[in-house]
Design a protein around this motif. Sequence first.
Motif: not given
Length: 103
Positions: A16-38
């Motif tokens: 699901r949505n690798v571009a969204e993951l990249a946005a989380f990583l760029k922003a340093g958004n650890f919480s949303d990155m973890r949700k993406w992983v789950v």
Amino acid sequence: TGSIDAGTLAQITDIRNVAELAAFLKAGNFSDMRKWVVTNSDVEPARIYRKIYDSLYDVMDKSTIPNAVVILARYQYQAAFCADQELNLTACMTELMVECKFV
């Protein structure tokens, strides 16, 4: 009540949505990155690492791509024998977040 076919299975195992993951990583958004992983925890780890690798030129500063490749390769190797795939993938994404520059 329904049927399971190749299309249904593809939806279940699609990353699901690798571009969204990249946005989380760029922003340093650890919480949303973890949700993406789950959300993607039902996908084979090697497919996730490969999908991220394939998207590097679209989401990352060219100067940090070599470092990202080394990080991805190390965590993909570790995925073969780690006890917790979610923890391993989260650690990989955290290291990419800290060590790489996104566009």
